[in-house]
Scaffold this motif. Sequence first.
Motif, PDB file in Angstrom:
ATOM      1  N   TYR A 165       0.852  -1.177   0.000  1.00  0.00           N
ATOM      2  CA  TYR A 165       0.000   0.000   0.000  1.00  0.00           C
ATOM      3  C   TYR A 165       0.894   1.234   0.000  1.00  0.00           C
ATOM      4  CZ  TYR A 165      -4.343  -2.552   0.753  1.00  0.00           C
ATOM      5  OH  TYR A 165      -5.429  -3.366   0.601  1.00  0.00           O
ATOM      6  N   VAL A 166       0.705   2.078  -0.996  1.00  0.00           N
ATOM      7  CA  VAL A 166       1.544   3.268  -1.180  1.00  0.00           C
ATOM      8  C   VAL A 166       0.769   4.497  -0.710  1.00  0.00           C
ATOM      9  CG1 VAL A 166       2.782   4.687  -2.866  1.00  0.00           C
ATOM     10  CG2 VAL A 166       2.695   2.193  -3.129  1.00  0.00           C
ATOM     11  N   PRO A 167       1.405   5.388   0.055  1.00  0.00           N
ATOM     12  CA  PRO A 167       0.712   6.576   0.554  1.00  0.00           C
ATOM     13  C   PRO A 167       0.493   7.619  -0.543  1.00  0.00           C
ATOM     14  CG  PRO A 167       3.014   6.649   1.191  1.00  0.00           C
ATOM     15  CD  PRO A 167       2.805   5.318   0.530  1.00  0.00           C
ATOM     16  N   PHE A 168      -0.707   8.158  -0.595  1.00  0.00           N
ATOM     17  CA  PHE A 168      -1.038   9.215  -1.537  1.00  0.00           C
ATOM     18  C   PHE A 168      -1.781  10.326  -0.813  1.00  0.00           C
ATOM     19  CE2 PHE A 168       0.281   6.787  -5.078  1.00  0.00           C
ATOM     20  CZ  PHE A 168       0.182   7.575  -6.218  1.00  0.00           C
ATOM     21  N   TRP A 169      -1.517  11.553  -1.229  1.00  0.00           N
ATOM     22  CA  TRP A 169      -2.297  12.700  -0.788  1.00  0.00           C
ATOM     23  C   TRP A 169      -3.275  13.046  -1.900  1.00  0.00           C
ATOM     24  CZ3 TRP A 169      -1.461  13.382   4.172  1.00  0.00           C
ATOM     25  CH2 TRP A 169      -0.209  13.057   4.705  1.00  0.00           C
ATOM     26  N   LEU A 170      -4.540  13.208  -1.561  1.00  0.00           N
ATOM     27  CA  LEU A 170      -5.580  13.509  -2.546  1.00  0.00           C
ATOM     28  C   LEU A 170      -6.090  14.933  -2.324  1.00  0.00           C
ATOM     29  CD1 LEU A 170      -7.579  10.147  -2.388  1.00  0.00           C
ATOM     30  CD2 LEU A 170      -5.650  10.748  -3.872  1.00  0.00           C
ATOM     31  N   PHE A 171      -6.000  15.746  -3.359  1.00  0.00           N
ATOM     32  CA  PHE A 171      -6.347  17.156  -3.264  1.00  0.00           C
ATOM     33  C   PHE A 171      -7.658  17.444  -4.006  1.00  0.00           C
ATOM     34  CE2 PHE A 171      -1.863  16.866  -2.505  1.00  0.00           C
ATOM     35  CZ  PHE A 171      -1.563  17.893  -1.608  1.00  0.00           C
ATOM     36  N   ASP A 172      -8.583  18.118  -3.327  1.00  0.00           N
ATOM     37  CA  ASP A 172      -9.828  18.597  -3.935  1.00  0.00           C
ATOM     38  C   ASP A 172      -9.777  20.117  -3.993  1.00  0.00           C
ATOM     39  OD1 ASP A 172     -10.582  15.942  -3.767  1.00  0.00           O
ATOM     40  OD2 ASP A 172     -11.837  16.235  -1.997  1.00  0.00           O
ATOM     41  N   ALA A 173     -10.293  20.702  -5.076  1.00  0.00           N
ATOM     42  CA  ALA A 173     -10.275  22.164  -5.161  1.00  0.00           C
ATOM     43  C   ALA A 173     -11.313  22.675  -6.144  1.00  0.00           C
ATOM     44  CB  ALA A 173      -8.893  22.670  -5.567  1.00  0.00           C
ATOM     45  N   PHE A 212     -11.909  20.234  -9.235  1.00  0.00           N
ATOM     46  CA  PHE A 212     -10.995  19.099  -9.251  1.00  0.00           C
ATOM     47  C   PHE A 212     -11.249  18.246  -8.010  1.00  0.00           C
ATOM     48  CE2 PHE A 212      -8.930  22.259 -11.840  1.00  0.00           C
ATOM     49  CZ  PHE A 212      -8.337  21.531 -12.865  1.00  0.00           C
ATOM     50  N   GLU A 213     -11.311  16.940  -8.212  1.00  0.00           N
ATOM     51  CA  GLU A 213     -11.512  16.021  -7.095  1.00  0.00           C
ATOM     52  C   GLU A 213     -10.435  14.948  -7.113  1.00  0.00           C
ATOM     53  OE1 GLU A 213     -15.393  14.358  -7.106  1.00  0.00           O
ATOM     54  OE2 GLU A 213     -16.399  16.249  -6.611  1.00  0.00           O
ATOM     55  N   ARG A 214      -9.840  14.739  -5.959  1.00  0.00           N
ATOM     56  CA  ARG A 214      -8.901  13.639  -5.733  1.00  0.00           C
ATOM     57  C   ARG A 214      -7.728  13.668  -6.713  1.00  0.00           C
ATOM     58  NH1 ARG A 214     -14.031   9.600  -4.852  1.00  0.00           N
ATOM     59  NH2 ARG A 214     -14.548  10.320  -2.756  1.00  0.00           N
ATOM     60  N   ILE A 215      -7.058  14.796  -6.769  1.00  0.00           N
ATOM     61  CA  ILE A 215      -5.817  14.886  -7.536  1.00  0.00           C
ATOM     62  C   ILE A 215      -4.750  14.148  -6.745  1.00  0.00           C
ATOM     63  CG2 ILE A 215      -4.068  16.424  -8.467  1.00  0.00           C
ATOM     64  CD1 ILE A 215      -6.258  18.585  -8.539  1.00  0.00           C
ATOM     65  N   PRO A 216      -4.191  13.058  -7.276  1.00  0.00           N
ATOM     66  CA  PRO A 216      -3.260  12.236  -6.488  1.00  0.00           C
ATOM     67  C   PRO A 216      -1.825  12.731  -6.554  1.00  0.00           C
ATOM     68  CG  PRO A 216      -3.716  11.177  -8.585  1.00  0.00           C
ATOM     69  CD  PRO A 216      -4.515  12.453  -8.577  1.00  0.00           C
ATOM     70  N   VAL A 217      -1.152  12.713  -5.410  1.00  0.00           N
ATOM     71  CA  VAL A 217       0.271  13.010  -5.341  1.00  0.00           C
ATOM     72  C   VAL A 217       0.926  11.940  -4.480  1.00  0.00           C
ATOM     73  CG1 VAL A 217       2.060  14.652  -4.672  1.00  0.00           C
ATOM     74  CG2 VAL A 217      -0.116  15.493  -5.581  1.00  0.00           C
ATOM     75  N   ASP A 218       1.889  11.244  -5.050  1.00  0.00           N
ATOM     76  CA  ASP A 218       2.611  10.168  -4.372  1.00  0.00           C
ATOM     77  C   ASP A 218       3.304  10.712  -3.124  1.00  0.00           C
ATOM     78  OD1 ASP A 218       4.212   8.052  -3.637  1.00  0.00           O
ATOM     79  OD2 ASP A 218       5.487   8.124  -5.417  1.00  0.00           O
ATOM     80  N   GLY A 219       3.106  10.026  -1.991  1.00  0.00           N
ATOM     81  CA  GLY A 219       3.686  10.467  -0.727  1.00  0.00           C
ATOM     82  C   GLY A 219       4.981   9.770  -0.369  1.00  0.00           C
ATOM     83  N   ALA A 266       0.705  19.041  -6.601  1.00  0.00           N
ATOM     84  CA  ALA A 266      -0.734  19.192  -6.798  1.00  0.00           C
ATOM     85  C   ALA A 266      -1.037  20.451  -7.603  1.00  0.00           C
ATOM     86  CB  ALA A 266      -1.451  19.232  -5.449  1.00  0.00           C
ATOM     87  N   ASP A 267      -0.383  21.554  -7.250  1.00  0.00           N
ATOM     88  CA  ASP A 267      -0.598  22.805  -7.980  1.00  0.00           C
ATOM     89  C   ASP A 267      -0.140  22.680  -9.426  1.00  0.00           C
ATOM     90  OD1 ASP A 267      -1.764  24.125  -5.884  1.00  0.00           O
ATOM     91  OD2 ASP A 267       0.060  25.128  -5.214  1.00  0.00           O
ATOM     92  N   GLU A 268       0.963  21.962  -9.660  1.00  0.00           N
ATOM     93  CA  GLU A 268       1.448  21.760 -11.027  1.00  0.00           C
ATOM     94  C   GLU A 268       0.416  21.003 -11.853  1.00  0.00           C
ATOM     95  OE1 GLU A 268       5.118  19.713 -10.705  1.00  0.00           O
ATOM     96  OE2 GLU A 268       6.304  21.504 -10.212  1.00  0.00           O
ATOM     97  N   ARG A 269      -0.168  19.968 -11.269  1.00  0.00           N
ATOM     98  CA  ARG A 269      -1.137  19.154 -12.012  1.00  0.00           C
ATOM     99  C   ARG A 269      -2.423  19.939 -12.272  1.00  0.00           C
ATOM    100  NH1 ARG A 269      -0.883  12.819 -10.351  1.00  0.00           N
ATOM    101  NH2 ARG A 269      -1.557  12.693 -12.513  1.00  0.00           N
ATOM    102  N   ILE A 270      -2.840  20.747 -11.299  1.00  0.00           N
ATOM    103  CA  ILE A 270      -4.017  21.592 -11.498  1.00  0.00           C
ATOM    104  C   ILE A 270      -3.748  22.598 -12.605  1.00  0.00           C
ATOM    105  CG2 ILE A 270      -5.412  23.434 -10.468  1.00  0.00           C
ATOM    106  CD1 ILE A 270      -5.332  21.957  -7.848  1.00  0.00           C
ATOM    107  N   ASN A 271      -2.577  23.244 -12.550  1.00  0.00           N
ATOM    108  CA  ASN A 271      -2.250  24.271 -13.533  1.00  0.00           C
ATOM    109  C   ASN A 271      -2.212  23.688 -14.942  1.00  0.00           C
ATOM    110  OD1 ASN A 271      -1.116  27.240 -13.605  1.00  0.00           O
ATOM    111  ND2 ASN A 271       0.106  26.070 -15.036  1.00  0.00           N
ATOM    112  N   THR A 272      -1.598  22.504 -15.093  1.00  0.00           N
ATOM    113  CA  THR A 272      -1.514  21.865 -16.409  1.00  0.00           C
ATOM    114  C   THR A 272      -2.901  21.527 -16.945  1.00  0.00           C
ATOM    115  OG1 THR A 272       0.654  20.920 -15.895  1.00  0.00           O
ATOM    116  CG2 THR A 272      -0.597  19.882 -17.667  1.00  0.00           C
ATOM    117  N   SER A 273      -3.760  20.979 -16.097  1.00  0.00           N
ATOM    118  CA  SER A 273      -5.108  20.607 -16.529  1.00  0.00           C
ATOM    119  C   SER A 273      -5.945  21.837 -16.850  1.00  0.00           C
ATOM    120  CB  SER A 273      -5.796  19.769 -15.444  1.00  0.00           C
ATOM    121  OG  SER A 273      -5.105  18.562 -15.226  1.00  0.00           O
TER     122      SER A 273
END
Length: 367
Positions: A165-173, A212-219, A266-273
């Motif tokens: 099980y790999v830790p992930f942070w999920l970002f909603d915005a 945006f819901e549940r943008i994943p970032v590897d922890g 997370a901000d990078e992925r939001i900005n790109t999308s």
Amino acid sequence: MADTSVSYKCLSCGAPLNFSPRDEKVTCEYCGTELEVKTIKEIYAQKEAAAAAAQAAKEAKWDTAAAGNEWEKEEAEMMKAFTCSSCGAEIVCDENTMATECCYCGNPTMLPSRFTGMLRPDYIIPFKKTKEEAVAALKKFYEDKPLLPDAFTANNRVEAIQGMYVPFWLFDADIDAQGSYKASRSMIADTGDAIMTSTSYYNCQRQGCMNFERIPVDGSIKMDDAFMESIEPFDYSEMVPFETGYMAGFLADKYDVDAEAAVVRADERINTSAERCLAMAVQGYDSVSSENDCAFTKKASDVHYAMVPVWILTTRYKDEPYTFMMNGQTGEVVGSLPIDEGKLRNKTAIAFAITVVVAFAILYSIL
């Protein structure tokens, strides 16, 4: 990311502009382009607004403190952690695991210490794919790879396989986004004596609200981000509130990238999308390019801590380990493979020979 300042540059060649508000026109010292002061002011007023929005976005903060919870005492007592003496990876497992192999380097490791110092996840995605399915998926991954060494495919054996099980942070915005784009439209006219092409250039502004819901970032630093993002997406509709029972028989990687550090990605992925979505709204032109000043402002945001399932498989070829990862929910496989240099040279030589033959055939037909 969007610029947070504005430089006054020629719209044609990009050279720096110096102008006085008293003049009616400004002539670029480098390319000679004449620009109306009014036009420059209008365009750069938009850029100044974009820069201000970018600065506001930069200063906006995610509420990362709410991600994850403290472990209950009984749960913490059931968990253990060990540090691999070979590569330094830190792994979490259940109380029944007394010995294992490090999934990163294959080093046999004993597990004497108690687990401490890790937030309790909010959610978990349970494993759906079995160990047998992971091995079968890896063998299928080898198929149709013509440059693989024959010895690798014939003698390949999975030396180690770990469900982790790999830790992930999920970002909603919820965000407001805006961006600037350069567009062009060309017209071709045949005057009889010559074919004339005229091109018009446009400065396009786009803005919109996005969710945006549940943008994943590897922890985990140790997990290759390129691999982890390649086995996405996970189906978050199958995510359930965390229970330690789901971890029975599996390892769990302890996060070493906390929620605050994950904000950058997370901000990078939001900005790109967001930039991609806004660019799709610029239609009716022959070409469209971004000016790289897309900016967004968060109106609402949330962060959650989750564990996602990954099978990690290790094989060996010529004493060198090769690691593969499989999404433990969907079965997507990624990894690096060895290349047979002899096959590569032969393929290159064949391609070159075909090119030469075709070239001679074309030359002969012309003559």
